[in-house]
Design a protein around this motif. Sequence first.
Motif, PDB file in Angstrom:
ATOM      1  N   CYS A   1       0.996  -1.070   0.076  1.00 64.10           N
ATOM      2  CA  CYS A   1       0.012  -0.415  -0.134  1.00 64.10           C
ATOM      3  C   CYS A   1       0.753   1.328  -0.030  1.00 64.10           C
ATOM      4  CB  CYS A   1      -1.017   0.164   1.525  1.00 64.10           C
ATOM      5  SG  CYS A   1      -2.028   1.304   1.042  1.00 64.10           S
ATOM      6  N   ASP A   2      -0.267   2.025  -1.027  1.00 57.11           N
ATOM      7  CA  ASP A   2       1.282   3.788  -0.692  1.00 57.11           C
ATOM      8  C   ASP A   2       1.082   4.515   0.879  1.00 57.11           C
ATOM      9  OD1 ASP A   2       2.769   2.427  -2.905  1.00 57.11           O
ATOM     10  OD2 ASP A   2       0.261   3.884  -4.411  1.00 57.11           O
ATOM     11  N   GLN A   3      -0.202   4.242   1.296  1.00 56.39           N
ATOM     12  CA  GLN A   3      -0.207   4.718   2.105  1.00 56.39           C
ATOM     13  C   GLN A   3       0.500   4.696   2.986  1.00 56.39           C
ATOM     14  OE1 GLN A   3      -4.463   4.393   2.767  1.00 56.39           O
ATOM     15  NE2 GLN A   3      -4.866   5.765   1.657  1.00 56.39           N
ATOM     16  N   GLU A   4       0.856   5.431   3.993  1.00 59.09           N
ATOM     17  CA  GLU A   4       1.876   4.608   5.088  1.00 59.09           C
ATOM     18  C   GLU A   4       0.992   4.782   6.759  1.00 59.09           C
ATOM     19  OE1 GLU A   4       5.128   8.253   5.917  1.00 59.09           O
ATOM     20  OE2 GLU A   4       6.076   8.036   4.124  1.00 59.09           O
ATOM     21  N   THR A   5       0.330   5.608   6.432  1.00 63.16           N
ATOM     22  CA  THR A   5      -0.308   5.464   7.507  1.00 63.16           C
ATOM     23  C   THR A   5      -1.016   4.259   7.680  1.00 63.16           C
ATOM     24  OG1 THR A   5      -2.438   6.621   6.610  1.00 63.16           O
ATOM     25  CG2 THR A   5      -1.159   8.014   8.166  1.00 63.16           C
ATOM     26  N   ARG A   6      -1.129   3.320   6.780  1.00 62.96           N
ATOM     27  CA  ARG A   6      -1.755   2.072   6.596  1.00 62.96           C
ATOM     28  C   ARG A   6      -0.675   1.313   7.512  1.00 62.96           C
ATOM     29  NH1 ARG A   6      -3.901  -1.992   7.242  1.00 62.96           N
ATOM     30  NH2 ARG A   6      -5.014  -3.148   6.095  1.00 62.96           N
TER      31      ARG A   6
END
Length: 122
Positions: free
Chosen positions: A83-88
């Motif tokens: 996933c590209d979302q760091e918060t994920r």
Amino acid sequence: MPLQSQHQNRKRTKALPPFPGRLLTLKNGLQLDLIEAGSGSPVLLVHGICGVLHHWQPLIEELAPTHRVIAYHRMGYGDSTRCDQETRYDIASNARDLCALMDELEIEKASLIGWSFGGAIV
């Protein structure tokens, strides 16, 4: 006489071939790369930031005669979804993924073992 490190004195063990893995698609669409061995009460193994599921192999072999042992690559590791979302990749998201994995495998109660960041997740 040259000095020897403690590591040079340790007995080396033969590397074991890795368990075959499989991809499991969760209800949220996430695919997790996992290995499963044995039967009995479930034990889930959660690796840390620099870990991979195969680091658990000696423990899996030890527990599998009496337990259903599941080790998985967390999101972003192995063949699991990236996933590209760091918060994920935070602890809460990883904990939700672990719960979704347990739901998919129909595990209501399990022993959870985490190493490093995996310990924070469990």
